[in-house]
Design an enzyme around this catalytic site. Structure first.
Site, short mmCIF file in Angstrom:
data_model
loop_
_atom_site.label_atom_id
_atom_site.label_comp_id
_atom_site.label_asym_id
_atom_site.label_seq_id
_atom_site.Cartn_x
_atom_site.Cartn_y
_atom_site.Cartn_z
N SER A 161 0.85 -1.20 0.00
CA SER A 161 0.00 0.00 0.00
C SER A 161 0.87 1.23 0.00
O SER A 161 2.04 1.19 0.46
CB SER A 161 -0.88 0.01 1.25
OG SER A 161 -1.51 1.28 1.42
N TYR A 187 0.03 0.03 10.52
CA TYR A 187 -0.33 -0.40 9.16
C TYR A 187 0.84 -0.12 8.21
O TYR A 187 1.23 -0.98 7.42
CB TYR A 187 -1.58 0.35 8.70
CG TYR A 187 -2.04 0.00 7.30
CD1 TYR A 187 -2.55 -1.27 7.02
CD2 TYR A 187 -1.96 0.94 6.28
CE1 TYR A 187 -2.97 -1.59 5.73
CE2 TYR A 187 -2.39 0.62 4.99
CZ TYR A 187 -2.88 -0.65 4.72
OH TYR A 187 -3.30 -0.96 3.45
#
Length: 315
Positions: A161, A187
């Site tokens: 990501s 994350y």
């Protein structure tokens, strides 16, 4: 990585999974898609199955997996869409999946993930996002190494990501034991780990014919964002209306880069790289939310992460 060696394709952020796989025949190939019952995992699996591959949906929710498999069969005519249980945060579940696998594996798409979750720990005390997004997939891929090597020219796809720009892997405190927990930093760390895995796995496994690349699928509204607050989503929606901001992708567009990395002939023998919008990404420019951070391609960090991961998993 220079512009002259960067891989470019005819495809863009608007391309769909069906478009990037058009003309590619996967008959006789076997694929596993983790998280294949939701979001871009569904469309990734659909594209691979539609091209003739045997696809196993590796999922936590078997009922959802069966519904998805039925849907893929109905829409593609594929006959070999299978479902198997897999909980990436559970070492026993990962081991059971590996143990049950028989024969070669040509494509492993490490697609499942959790985003910005509240502070949660596994029974081992591991931070959940690092445990799920990195360690679970690391254990799965290393456990299936023999099956990947047996395939000859296997590919592993590591869904990362742009969130990786938020944090390198903080080796001194992987699990937020000594710093305040931040869901987005956690994350980001896990998504950097996804890229570093591709760097070191390719270094170690290229001789076995296994190549691993990472990618950013784009901004897609899926269940992945279930832990993201409405305020955060409002901010993201506002950004999406700005001329220079990101654009939401459909799930079919979101799956395109995964499918391209898994199947494009342009990536034969290529590994350890990071792709976005169906092309290899350039270096990140500070202040921009695109490109790949230098820390995510650092070979020393990649090697260190591999050893740390082995140690955590008692390999």
């Amino acid at each position: 990585m220079t512009a002259s060696t960067r891989i470019t394709t005819p495809f863009t952020a608007a391309s769909t999974a069906a478009e990037v796989i058009a003309g590619i025949d996967l008959t006789g190939r076997r694929a596993v898609v983790t998280g294949g019952a939701s979001g871009i995992g569904v469309e990734t699996a659909r594209a691979l199955a539609g091209a003739g591959a045997e696809v196993t949906l590796a999922v936590r929710d078997l009922a959802a997996g069966e519904r998805t498999a039925d849907d893929i069969v109905a829409t593609t005519g594929a006959k070999q869409v299978l479902v198997a249980p897999l909980d990436l945060a559970d070492r026993a579940s990962v081991a059971a999946f590996v143990e049950a696998w028989e024969g070669p594996l040509h494509l492993l798409v490490n697609n499942a993930g959790v985003m910005a979750s509240p502070e949660t720990r596994t029974p081992e005390g591991w931070e959940l996002q690092f445990a799920t997004n990195h360690l679970g997939h690391f254990g799965l891929a290393t456990g299936l190494h023999g099956a990947l090597a047996a395939a000859g020219g296997a590919r592993v796809v590591s869904v990362s990501s742009t969130g990786h720009l938020r944090s390198p892997v903080v080796f001194d405190d992987l699990h937020f034991e000594h710093r305040p927990y931040d869901p987005w930093e956690a994350y980001g760390q896990s998504k950097t780990a996804n890229v570093l895995f591709g760097v070191e796995a390719t270094r170690r496994w290229a001789g076995d014919g296994i190549f691993v690349n990472a990618l950013m699928p784009g901004a897609i509204r899926t269940n992945l964002q279930r832990h993201v607050t409405e305020e955060e989503l409002d901010r993201m929606r506002a950004q999406s209306n700005a001329p220079a901001g990101f654009r939401w992708k459909s799930t079919e567009q979101g799956a395109a880069t995964s499918v391209l990395v898994a199947t494009s002939p342009l990536l034969d023998g290529v590994g350890g790289r990071y792709f976005e919008d169906c092309n290899e990404a350039g270096p990140n420019v500070p202040g921009e939310r695109k490109g790949v951070a230098a820390w995510a391609l650092d070979p020393a960090a990649a090697e260190r992460l591999w050893q740390v991961s082995l140690d955590l998993l008692d390999r």
